[in-house]
Design a protein around this motif. Structure first.
Motif, mmCIF file in Angstrom:
data_model
loop_
_atom_site.group_PDB
_atom_site.id
_atom_site.type_symbol
_atom_site.label_atom_id
_atom_site.label_comp_id
_atom_site.label_asym_id
_atom_site.label_seq_id
_atom_site.Cartn_x
_atom_site.Cartn_y
_atom_site.Cartn_z
ATOM 1 N N HIS A 91 -2.976 1.813 -2.694
ATOM 2 C CA HIS A 91 -2.378 3.040 -2.094
ATOM 3 C C HIS A 91 -3.455 4.023 -1.779
ATOM 4 O O HIS A 91 -4.410 4.179 -2.493
ATOM 5 N N LYS A 92 -3.271 4.745 -0.751
ATOM 6 C CA LYS A 92 -4.494 5.767 -0.168
ATOM 7 C C LYS A 92 -4.793 6.611 -1.478
ATOM 8 O O LYS A 92 -6.003 7.065 -1.777
ATOM 9 N N ASP A 93 -4.016 7.063 -2.385
ATOM 10 C CA ASP A 93 -4.624 7.884 -3.657
ATOM 11 C C ASP A 93 -5.233 7.029 -4.642
ATOM 12 O O ASP A 93 -6.039 7.786 -5.433
ATOM 13 N N ASN A 94 -5.226 5.904 -4.733
ATOM 14 C CA ASN A 94 -5.961 4.902 -5.608
ATOM 15 C C ASN A 94 -6.976 4.352 -4.978
ATOM 16 O O ASN A 94 -7.927 3.607 -5.763
ATOM 17 N N LEU A 95 -7.359 4.434 -3.619
ATOM 18 C CA LEU A 95 -8.510 3.648 -3.149
ATOM 19 C C LEU A 95 -9.933 4.044 -3.646
ATOM 20 O O LEU A 95 -10.587 2.864 -4.137
ATOM 21 N N SER A 129 0.770 -1.334 0.043
ATOM 22 C CA SER A 129 0.097 -0.026 -0.006
ATOM 23 C C SER A 129 0.921 1.237 0.167
ATOM 24 O O SER A 129 0.586 2.358 -0.211
ATOM 25 N N SER A 130 2.289 1.171 0.244
ATOM 26 C CA SER A 130 3.078 2.381 0.432
ATOM 27 C C SER A 130 3.378 2.602 -1.134
ATOM 28 O O SER A 130 3.954 3.872 -1.280
ATOM 29 N N ASP A 131 3.338 1.749 -1.989
ATOM 30 C CA ASP A 131 3.740 1.985 -3.203
ATOM 31 C C ASP A 131 2.749 2.872 -4.078
ATOM 32 O O ASP A 131 1.497 2.560 -4.121
ATOM 33 N N PRO A 132 3.100 4.118 -4.497
ATOM 34 C CA PRO A 132 1.958 4.753 -5.356
ATOM 35 C C PRO A 132 1.332 4.179 -6.610
ATOM 36 O O PRO A 132 0.219 4.424 -6.960
ATOM 37 N N THR A 133 2.147 2.968 -7.010
ATOM 38 C CA THR A 133 1.355 2.380 -8.135
ATOM 39 C C THR A 133 0.358 1.163 -7.626
ATOM 40 O O THR A 133 -0.215 0.681 -8.479
#
Length: 175
Positions: free
Chosen positions: A167-171, A159-163
């Motif tokens: 990841h919090k930005d992709n949820l 989950s720390s990987d932006p891809t």
């Protein structure tokens, strides 16, 4: 009975046969590091026919871990099986939608030994199984999310990987 065997028996000359995985001469035991079926070599062996999946797997947390000689991480055969590989939509396949969480993800992600060794939580499957998604899946839903619905299939990333899909930005998109 495997997907490869059935394809061969139906006349598909492109289907994988014994020599495609094991070789024809100089066949080595699977415990030999030079064997095409040695755990670390399995992704490349399967990748001869499944290149897209091999590329995605090689970028995953599991693929990177195996490439770094962590033999606790799963490879293709850990999830799909070896000689009795079934189509993903066969209800008897471990990777079938209704089975993947319990049969594929749970054995490792519920393991106390692995959770202690790698500092990961051993309650992931339990929390999933007790959630709405787990209850609906156990009730027979084929539309509710399973582990792969959120985390991916071959390109599973932390989950720390932006891809990462989680990841919090992709949820929002993943959900």
């Amino acid at each position: 009975n495997s997907v490869h065997g059935k394809a061969l028996l139906s006349g598909n000359k492109n289907a994988a046969g014994c020599v495609d995985c094991h070789g024809s001469h100089g066949v080595e035991k699977g415990t030999n590091q030079t064997s095409s079926v040695f755990k670390k070599n399995v992704p490349k062996t399967c990748g001869k026919c499944h290149a897209k999946e091999e590329k995605e797997f090689s970028e995953s947390i599991h693929g990177v871990s195996v490439a770094n000689n962590n033999m606790d991480s799963p490879v293709c055969t850990d999830c799909h099986g070896e000689h009795n590989i079934l189509k993903h939509d066969d209800p008897k396949s471990p990777v079938a939608f209704q089975n993947v969480s319990k049969q594929v993800c749970s054995p490792c992600h519920s393991s106390v030994r692995l959770s202690e060794k790698y500092g990961i939580s051993a309650d992931r499957f339990k929390t999933f199984n007790d959630s709405y998604h787990g209850l609906a899946l156990r009730g027979g839903s084929l539309e509710v999310a399973n582990c792969a619905s959120c985390h991916g299939v071959h390109k599973i990333k932390p989950s720390s990987d932006p891809t990462s899909l989680v990841h919090k930005d992709n949820l929002a998109v993943t959900c």
